[in-house]
Scaffold this motif. Structure first.
Motif, PDB file in Angstrom:
ATOM      1  N   ASN A 121     140.883  11.711  14.109  1.00 21.10           N
ATOM      2  CA  ASN A 121     140.283  10.695  13.429  1.00 21.10           C
ATOM      3  C   ASN A 121     138.964  11.166  12.889  1.00 21.10           C
ATOM      4  N   MET A 122     138.060  11.832  13.829  1.00 21.75           N
ATOM      5  CA  MET A 122     136.770  12.278  13.500  1.00 21.75           C
ATOM      6  C   MET A 122     137.154  13.462  12.125  1.00 21.75           C
ATOM      7  N   GLU A 123     137.877  14.004  12.356  1.00 22.59           N
ATOM      8  CA  GLU A 123     138.190  15.233  11.422  1.00 22.59           C
ATOM      9  C   GLU A 123     138.603  14.695   9.984  1.00 22.59           C
ATOM     10  N   THR A 124     139.421  13.603  10.035  1.00 18.66           N
ATOM     11  CA  THR A 124     139.682  12.961   8.662  1.00 18.66           C
ATOM     12  C   THR A 124     138.423  12.219   8.077  1.00 18.66           C
ATOM     13  N   TYR A 125     137.631  11.564   8.926  1.00 16.34           N
ATOM     14  CA  TYR A 125     136.439  11.128   8.335  1.00 16.34           C
ATOM     15  C   TYR A 125     135.464  12.102   7.830  1.00 16.34           C
ATOM     16  N   VAL A 126     135.153  12.790   8.784  1.00 20.22           N
ATOM     17  CA  VAL A 126     133.979  13.904   8.238  1.00 20.22           C
ATOM     18  C   VAL A 126     134.507  14.670   7.207  1.00 20.22           C
ATOM     19  N   SER A 127     135.705  15.149   7.167  1.00 20.57           N
ATOM     20  CA  SER A 127     136.167  15.966   5.776  1.00 20.57           C
ATOM     21  C   SER A 127     135.866  15.292   4.609  1.00 20.57           C
TER      22      SER A 127
END
Ligand SMILES: Nc1ncnc2c1ncn2[C@@H]1O[C@H](COP(=O)(O)OP(=O)(O)OP(=O)(O)O)[C@@H](O)[C@H]1O
Ligand SMILES: [Mg+2]
Lengths: 233, 218
Positions: A121-127
């Motif tokens: 979830n963090m990866e998707t948001y941060v990217s």
């Protein structure tokens, strides 16, 4: 008609149990709180930095890591439970630690299940925000550490949402914790495993009582976190 | 300051080819060219925000670069804190904020500003400390005319105070003229023509440059 009546008495009994503060019920609640709060918190501590790193990094192999993590996100809890059971049981390499059927190993198994969710979830948001944030930070001569904290600060709202996801998964999960925890009364029995046990034994009222508490606790945690989230928006 | 030749492609598609070039210390370079001609790509590569095909920065080692992206970004904190990210000198921050008339925004959240307000904040933030090279990608494109004038003054002040190279991308020939000592004209990913502002803007050598300038009624 009879079924309906049974249902009614079961709910009445459940309410009586909750109101009377049944000791076994309290213990189950305590173990559940300890387990799900710990595993969701630690998953957040590991998953958020890793997710930010994975979402904003520019290194070869990033794509592979993302796919691997997404695969782990779909790991069935029983597979995770089996894995930890084998590692920590009488024939496993970690048997000397004597962790099988303790709350600790339940937390560890849940960590293995939940951390990939947090990372993903963090990866998707941060990217989505990494490009502008990194470009801007770089243009001001800020180093990677500062940029990392800026990214975390920009993701604060998302971090709260991710925590709720992690907590929901932890408190609702049954497959892994029943395998490695063993659902031992007064020790490793949590709400989900207890509901299974009581239902199997035909003790519906305790099952219903637990189900109601489970949903209420979930509601409370969600309200608190959502209020916090609004403040830090 | 010497810049090595470099190129940038996306999926074998070349979008920018830049020759070895020598930037003069203390000079301001205005970069002009049509949409998609590679101006931002040029600024990004020099800023280190984008790898060129050569994978290493074309700038001399240890060169400090300040860069204001075309799309200004306000971090989720107050305008003042945003500006202090660019440099710690509070007094200078105050002065610069006055210069761009954003003092009243100091306590406001930077991620909730208007487009032009964000750009003004971003310019102040970028000009908080001296650099060897400062890249401003269309710094005034989102600003109203009065703010753009303030911004130009700020840029000229900054130039007087520090001795670095400045590169300013702009779609305003007037701005290129006012700010730039030199003009670089980009055409379809190539540095087609460059030289002193007056010369390039008034007596361009290349046919393409002439055609580009025609649209401005120059
Ligand atoms: N990530 C990308 N992938 C593929 N093509 C890209 C990418 N980024 C930019 N380009 C292409 O590179 C070319 C140059 O883009 P660039 O942003 O440098 O133009 P520009 O001169 O700054 O234009 P503008 O005046 O609109 O800002 C454009 O054709 C653009 O479509
Ligand atoms: Mg551009």
């Amino acid at each position: 008609m009879k079924g309906n009546k049974d249902m009614q008495t079961a709910i009445q009994k459940a309410i009586a149990l909750i109101v009377s503060g049944d000791r076994e019920l309290c213990n189950i609640l305590l173990v559940t709180a300890k387990m799900s709060l710990s595993s969701s918190f630690f998953a957040l501590c590991i998953g958020v930095p890793v997710g930010i790193w994975l979402g904003s990094g520019r290194f070869p192999g990033r794509g592979v890591l993302v796919v691997l993590n997404r695969t782990l996100m779909g790991m069935p809890p029983v597979v995770c439970g089996l894995l930890f059971y084998m590692l920590f049981s009488g024939v496993g390499p970690f048997r000397k630690l004597h962790l099988l059927f303790t709350v600790t190993i339940m937390i560890l198994a849940q960590l293995c299940l939940i951390t990939p969710l947090v990372i993903g979830n963090m990866e998707t948001y941060v990217s989505g925000i990494a490009g502008s944030v990194r470009e801007t930070a770089m243009g001001l001569g800020l180093g990677p550490v500062k940029t990392f904290f800026l990214l975390a600060n920009e993701s604060l709202y998302q971090i709260f949402s991710v925590y709720l996801l992690a907590f929901a998964r932890a408190i609702a999960e049954v497959g892994a914790v029943s395998m490695v925890g063993g659902a031992i009364a007064w020790k490793t029995n949590v709400m989900t495993t207890a509901i299974m046990q009581y239902t199997n034994r035909g003790n519906f009222s305790l099952g219903i009582a637990l189900g109601m508490i489970l949903m209420t606790v979930s509601l409370c945690v969600n309200i608190v976190i959502t209020l916090l989230q609004r403040r830090f928006r | 300051m010497e810049v090595r030749a470099f190129s940038k492609s996306y999926d074998q598609n070349p979008v920018l080819r830049f020759p070895a070039f020598s930037f003069e210390k203390g000079a301001v370079y205005a970069v002009i060219g049509a949409n998609g001609s590679g101006k931002s790509t040029f600024a990004r590569v020099l800023a280190g925000a984008l790898f060129c095909d050569q994978k290493s920065s074309p700038l001399p080692a240890g060169c400090k670069v300040g860069y204001m992206p075309q799309k200004s970004y306000g971090f989720r904190m107050s305008v003042e804190k945003n500006i202090l990210l660019g440099g710690k000198d509070r007094q200078r921050a105050r002065q610069m904020m006055e210069g761009l008339a954003i003092t009243h925004l100091a306590e406001r959240r930077a991620d909730r500003l208007s487009g032009g307000e964000t750009a003004r904040m971003a310019l102040v933030r970028t000009l908080m400390k001296p650099y060897d090279l400062v890249l401003l990608d269309e710094p005034t494109a989102a600003m109203d005319i009065a703010s753009a004038a303030l911004a130009e003054n700020c840029i000229l002040d900054y130039r007087r105070e520090t001795g670095g190279v400045m590169v300013i991308v702009t779609h305003s020939l007037k701005q290129a003229r006012r700010l730039g000592d030199q003009v670089l004209f980009f055409h379809q990913g190539n540095l087609l023509e460059w030289g002193p502002s007056a010369q390039v803007l008034e007596q361009p050598e290349q046919e393409e440059t002439r055609r580009f300038l025609e649209f401005y009624g120059a």
